[in-house]
Design a protein around this motif. Structure first.
Motif, PDB file in Angstrom:
ATOM      1  N   ASN A  53      95.898  44.719  32.862  1.00  0.00           N
ATOM      2  CA  ASN A  53      95.810  43.909  34.077  1.00  0.00           C
ATOM      3  C   ASN A  53      96.589  44.527  35.233  1.00  0.00           C
ATOM      4  OD1 ASN A  53      94.020  41.866  33.568  1.00  0.00           O
ATOM      5  ND2 ASN A  53      95.545  40.457  32.752  1.00  0.00           N
ATOM      6  N   ALA A  54      97.674  45.248  34.924  1.00  0.00           N
ATOM      7  CA  ALA A  54      98.421  45.905  35.989  1.00  0.00           C
ATOM      8  C   ALA A  54      97.534  46.937  36.690  1.00  0.00           C
ATOM      9  CB  ALA A  54      99.671  46.583  35.416  1.00  0.00           C
ATOM     10  N   VAL A  55      96.724  47.646  35.908  1.00  0.00           N
ATOM     11  CA  VAL A  55      95.773  48.596  36.505  1.00  0.00           C
ATOM     12  C   VAL A  55      94.753  47.843  37.344  1.00  0.00           C
ATOM     13  CG1 VAL A  55      94.068  50.398  36.032  1.00  0.00           C
ATOM     14  CG2 VAL A  55      96.065  50.161  34.560  1.00  0.00           C
ATOM     15  N   GLN A  56      94.224  46.748  36.786  1.00  0.00           N
ATOM     16  CA  GLN A  56      93.204  45.971  37.500  1.00  0.00           C
ATOM     17  C   GLN A  56      93.747  45.451  38.831  1.00  0.00           C
ATOM     18  OE1 GLN A  56      91.203  47.272  35.366  1.00  0.00           O
ATOM     19  NE2 GLN A  56      89.901  45.512  35.028  1.00  0.00           N
ATOM     20  N   ILE A  57      94.978  44.923  38.812  1.00  0.00           N
ATOM     21  CA  ILE A  57      95.571  44.366  40.032  1.00  0.00           C
ATOM     22  C   ILE A  57      95.804  45.470  41.062  1.00  0.00           C
ATOM     23  CG2 ILE A  57      97.612  43.204  40.978  1.00  0.00           C
ATOM     24  CD1 ILE A  57      97.778  41.698  38.269  1.00  0.00           C
ATOM     25  N   GLY A  58      96.268  46.629  40.603  1.00  0.00           N
ATOM     26  CA  GLY A  58      96.433  47.756  41.511  1.00  0.00           C
ATOM     27  C   GLY A  58      95.111  48.174  42.120  1.00  0.00           C
ATOM     28  N   PHE A  59      94.073  48.192  41.294  1.00  0.00           N
ATOM     29  CA  PHE A  59      92.738  48.543  41.793  1.00  0.00           C
ATOM     30  C   PHE A  59      92.262  47.530  42.827  1.00  0.00           C
ATOM     31  CE2 PHE A  59      88.100  48.452  41.598  1.00  0.00           C
ATOM     32  CZ  PHE A  59      87.779  49.798  41.706  1.00  0.00           C
ATOM     33  N   ILE A  60      92.499  46.262  42.548  1.00  0.00           N
ATOM     34  CA  ILE A  60      92.101  45.211  43.497  1.00  0.00           C
ATOM     35  C   ILE A  60      92.826  45.403  44.825  1.00  0.00           C
ATOM     36  CG2 ILE A  60      92.212  42.726  43.969  1.00  0.00           C
ATOM     37  CD1 ILE A  60      92.078  42.404  40.836  1.00  0.00           C
ATOM     38  N   ALA A  61      94.134  45.620  44.765  1.00  0.00           N
ATOM     39  CA  ALA A  61      94.908  45.808  45.992  1.00  0.00           C
ATOM     40  C   ALA A  61      94.392  47.008  46.769  1.00  0.00           C
ATOM     41  CB  ALA A  61      96.383  45.988  45.652  1.00  0.00           C
ATOM     42  N   GLY A  62      94.107  48.089  46.059  1.00  0.00           N
ATOM     43  CA  GLY A  62      93.617  49.295  46.728  1.00  0.00           C
ATOM     44  C   GLY A  62      92.264  49.099  47.371  1.00  0.00           C
ATOM     45  N   THR A  63      91.340  48.451  46.666  1.00  0.00           N
ATOM     46  CA  THR A  63      90.012  48.253  47.225  1.00  0.00           C
ATOM     47  C   THR A  63      90.031  47.267  48.394  1.00  0.00           C
ATOM     48  OG1 THR A  63      89.598  46.669  45.424  1.00  0.00           O
ATOM     49  CG2 THR A  63      88.700  48.879  45.174  1.00  0.00           C
ATOM     50  N   LEU A  64      90.918  46.263  48.324  1.00  0.00           N
ATOM     51  CA  LEU A  64      91.023  45.342  49.455  1.00  0.00           C
ATOM     52  C   LEU A  64      91.516  46.057  50.706  1.00  0.00           C
ATOM     53  CD1 LEU A  64      92.477  42.099  47.824  1.00  0.00           C
ATOM     54  CD2 LEU A  64      90.220  42.381  48.886  1.00  0.00           C
ATOM     55  N   VAL A  65      92.532  46.895  50.542  1.00  0.00           N
ATOM     56  CA  VAL A  65      93.043  47.663  51.689  1.00  0.00           C
ATOM     57  C   VAL A  65      91.962  48.578  52.237  1.00  0.00           C
ATOM     58  CG1 VAL A  65      94.682  49.456  52.378  1.00  0.00           C
ATOM     59  CG2 VAL A  65      95.451  47.538  50.982  1.00  0.00           C
ATOM     60  N   MET A  66      91.233  49.247  51.347  1.00  0.00           N
ATOM     61  CA  MET A  66      90.215  50.193  51.780  1.00  0.00           C
ATOM     62  C   MET A  66      89.029  49.503  52.442  1.00  0.00           C
ATOM     63  SD  MET A  66      90.185  52.992  48.716  1.00  0.00           S
ATOM     64  CE  MET A  66      89.047  54.022  49.633  1.00  0.00           C
ATOM     65  N   SER A  67      88.650  48.331  51.919  1.00  0.00           N
ATOM     66  CA  SER A  67      87.470  47.657  52.456  1.00  0.00           C
ATOM     67  C   SER A  67      87.784  46.869  53.722  1.00  0.00           C
ATOM     68  CB  SER A  67      86.857  46.738  51.397  1.00  0.00           C
ATOM     69  OG  SER A  67      87.805  45.781  50.962  1.00  0.00           O
ATOM     70  N   LEU A  68      88.801  46.013  53.663  1.00  0.00           N
ATOM     71  CA  LEU A  68      89.116  45.179  54.820  1.00  0.00           C
ATOM     72  C   LEU A  68      89.708  46.003  55.960  1.00  0.00           C
ATOM     73  CD1 LEU A  68      90.559  42.002  53.055  1.00  0.00           C
ATOM     74  CD2 LEU A  68      88.221  42.439  53.854  1.00  0.00           C
ATOM     75  N   GLY A  69      90.403  47.079  55.623  1.00  0.00           N
ATOM     76  CA  GLY A  69      90.947  47.969  56.647  1.00  0.00           C
ATOM     77  C   GLY A  69      89.967  49.020  57.106  1.00  0.00           C
ATOM     78  N   GLY A  70      88.794  49.068  56.457  1.00  0.00           N
ATOM     79  CA  GLY A  70      87.779  50.040  56.842  1.00  0.00           C
ATOM     80  C   GLY A  70      88.090  51.464  56.421  1.00  0.00           C
ATOM     81  N   LEU A  71      89.110  51.653  55.570  1.00  0.00           N
ATOM     82  CA  LEU A  71      89.511  53.009  55.198  1.00  0.00           C
ATOM     83  C   LEU A  71      88.431  53.728  54.403  1.00  0.00           C
ATOM     84  CD1 LEU A  71      93.237  52.418  54.161  1.00  0.00           C
ATOM     85  CD2 LEU A  71      92.312  53.051  56.393  1.00  0.00           C
ATOM     86  N   ALA A  72      87.631  52.959  53.641  1.00  0.00           N
ATOM     87  CA  ALA A  72      86.605  53.578  52.805  1.00  0.00           C
ATOM     88  C   ALA A  72      85.549  54.297  53.622  1.00  0.00           C
ATOM     89  CB  ALA A  72      85.935  52.513  51.918  1.00  0.00           C
ATOM     90  N   ASP A  73      85.415  53.926  54.898  1.00  0.00           N
ATOM     91  CA  ASP A  73      84.406  54.554  55.755  1.00  0.00           C
ATOM     92  C   ASP A  73      85.021  55.279  56.948  1.00  0.00           C
ATOM     93  OD1 ASP A  73      81.896  53.618  54.430  1.00  0.00           O
ATOM     94  OD2 ASP A  73      82.759  51.660  54.862  1.00  0.00           O
ATOM     95  N   ARG A  74      86.345  55.344  57.013  1.00  0.00           N
ATOM     96  CA  ARG A  74      87.003  56.005  58.139  1.00  0.00           C
ATOM     97  C   ARG A  74      87.463  57.417  57.807  1.00  0.00           C
ATOM     98  NH1 ARG A  74      91.713  52.359  59.882  1.00  0.00           N
ATOM     99  NH2 ARG A  74      91.982  53.957  61.494  1.00  0.00           N
ATOM    100  N   PHE A  75      87.505  57.751  56.514  1.00  0.00           N
ATOM    101  CA  PHE A  75      87.893  59.092  56.093  1.00  0.00           C
ATOM    102  C   PHE A  75      86.781  59.684  55.246  1.00  0.00           C
ATOM    103  CE2 PHE A  75      91.832  56.694  56.684  1.00  0.00           C
ATOM    104  CZ  PHE A  75      92.520  57.527  57.562  1.00  0.00           C
ATOM    105  N   THR A  76      86.707  61.011  55.186  1.00  0.00           N
ATOM    106  CA  THR A  76      85.653  61.628  54.391  1.00  0.00           C
ATOM    107  C   THR A  76      85.836  61.248  52.926  1.00  0.00           C
ATOM    108  OG1 THR A  76      86.945  63.650  54.090  1.00  0.00           O
ATOM    109  CG2 THR A  76      85.428  63.567  55.972  1.00  0.00           C
ATOM    110  N   ALA A  77      84.704  61.024  52.257  1.00  0.00           N
ATOM    111  CA  ALA A  77      84.739  60.537  50.880  1.00  0.00           C
ATOM    112  C   ALA A  77      85.404  61.537  49.941  1.00  0.00           C
ATOM    113  CB  ALA A  77      83.319  60.227  50.413  1.00  0.00           C
TER     114      ALA A  77
END
Length: 397
Positions: A53-77
């Motif tokens: 679950n610690a991995v899952q929670i870290g993944f959730i935090a990372g994807t939220l930052v990347m998606s809501l902050g637009g980071l997933a589409d602001r830097f090259t993949a």
């Protein structure tokens, strides 16, 4: 700079898929060391669930930052993938050699999960950037590699002999760095949209996707699927041990059987991807939900009555079908979301899906300690909800 397919002797899709296999071996590296952790730290089955679950929670935090902050589409993949894979490798080494107990171990596993947010959804984005017209089949290959990556630590444990658990875990870091090097050499696909700028006003791009009915249906089908998937992968080793299968197949043991059951999902993904080319992604996703849900009922109700051979066969079919719908839901979502926000939309879908896994993993591992394999009944609602919420996709596909 974007590089074209002609410059690569090896298919870019194959390169991304193999890099995904190597990078996601970080995900369940701690689970492969369960026996060693139980001996060294006095860890229980619930503690192993906590590390997962610690991995899952870290993944959730990372994807939220990347998606809501637009980071997933602001830097090259490709750059995002490389940095994330190297960071995950470093944090995984920290877990192996610096952690001293469940608390410090969970902290390092959280950081590994944070890094995986730049590997899994970004890998899906890269697949779409190279083959947008073959998204279902290509994503099936990608998730097949994710599945093998999930099972790989169990294989490493099964073949490592008497090596200390730290070395088994550390081997995943080496694999992740190799995956990063492969993506660094490949670069980004020709169909990748240029990095997006942050929107000054309005909702984040990822949230706009949920206003689209087909995206919403695919996402909710995916959420039902996620309730089942990671809880199943987490309990496979204890399920194998509790049902006596490891005793019946001593040459394979818990680790070998766990690898076979989880790795069967790679075959399910590839078969599903091939069938999806003919019938479409939605029917394949729903068929997989029906089959995996049936297997869950079969194991929960009849595990004490089935012979070892039949029980293992049922678990292998479950392992094959439990993840076969995942790439098809991702393909449906990628097709339905705003095309300038594919990375962010897939990332927010992942974030919500993995938040669901935290609940299902916690409940299932806790119940397993109390009632054993019958705890599998808790996973059945996932496929059922998935079927009910994504039926419209068959009518609109």
């Amino acid at each position: 700079m974007t590089r074209t397919t002609e410059r690569h002797r090896v298919s870019p899709i194959a390169v991304i898929a193999i890099a995904q296999l190597l990078g996601t071996s970080l995900w369940f590296s701690a689970n492969s060391a369960a026996e060693g952790l139980m001996h060294a730290w006095g860890a229980t089955a619930a503690d192993i669930g906590l590390l997962t679950n610690a991995v899952q929670i870290g993944f959730i935090a990372g994807t939220l930052v990347m998606s809501l902050g637009g980071l997933a589409d602001r830097f090259t993949a490709s750059a995002t993938f490389v940095v994330s894979a190297v960071a995950g490798a470093v944090f995984n080494l920290g877990f192996a050699w610096l952690a001293q107990d469940i608390a410090t171990g969970a902290a390092f596993r959280f950081l590994v999960g944070l890094s995986l947010a730049g590997i899994y959804p970004i890998g899906m984005k890269m697949i779409v950037s190279w083959a947008p017209d073959r998204a279902g089949q290509s994503l099936a290959l990608l998730v097949a590699m994710l599945t093998l990556g999930t099972g790989l630590p169990h294989l490493l444990r099964a073949t490592a002999g008497e090596l200390p658990w730290q070395w088994v875990v550390a081997s995943s870091s080496i694999l992740a760095v190799i995956g990063a090097a492969m993506i660094r050499a490949l670069g980004d696909g020709p169909h990748l949209a240029p990095p997006a700028r942050r929107h000054a006003k309005g909702r984040p791009a990822a949230l706009r996707a949920f206003a689209i009915p087909d995206f919403r249906a695919a996402a909710f089908g995916y959420f039902g699927h996620m309730w089942e998937l990671y809880a199943f992968w987490t309990i496979v080793p204890v399920l194998v041990a509790a049902t006596g299968l490891a005793t019946e197949y001593p040459a394979l043991g818990v680790s070998g059987l766990s690898f076979l059951i989880i790795a069967a999902g790679a075959i399910g993904c590839l078969v599903g991807g091939s069938v999806a080319r003919t019938v479409g992604s939605a029917p394949v996703a729903i068929a997989a939900l029906i089959l995996s849900g049936t297997c869950a009922v079969g194991v929960a109700a009849f595990w004490q009555l089935l012979s070892p051979n039949w029980l293992l066969a049922l678990l292998l079919v479950w392992g094959a079908t439990v993840v076969a719908d995942s790439p098809q839901f991702s393909a449906l979502s990628a097709r339905s979301c705003p095309q300038d926000a594919i990375g962010a939309s897939l990332a927010i879908q992942n974030a919500i899906g993995f938040a669901i896994t935290v609940v299902s993993i916690t409940l299932t591992t806790a119940l397993f300690q109390r009632i054993g394999p019958a705890a599998v009944w808790l996973l059945v609602p996932g496929p059922l909800v998935g079927i009910l919420t994504c039926r419209r996709l068959v009518r609109t596909s």
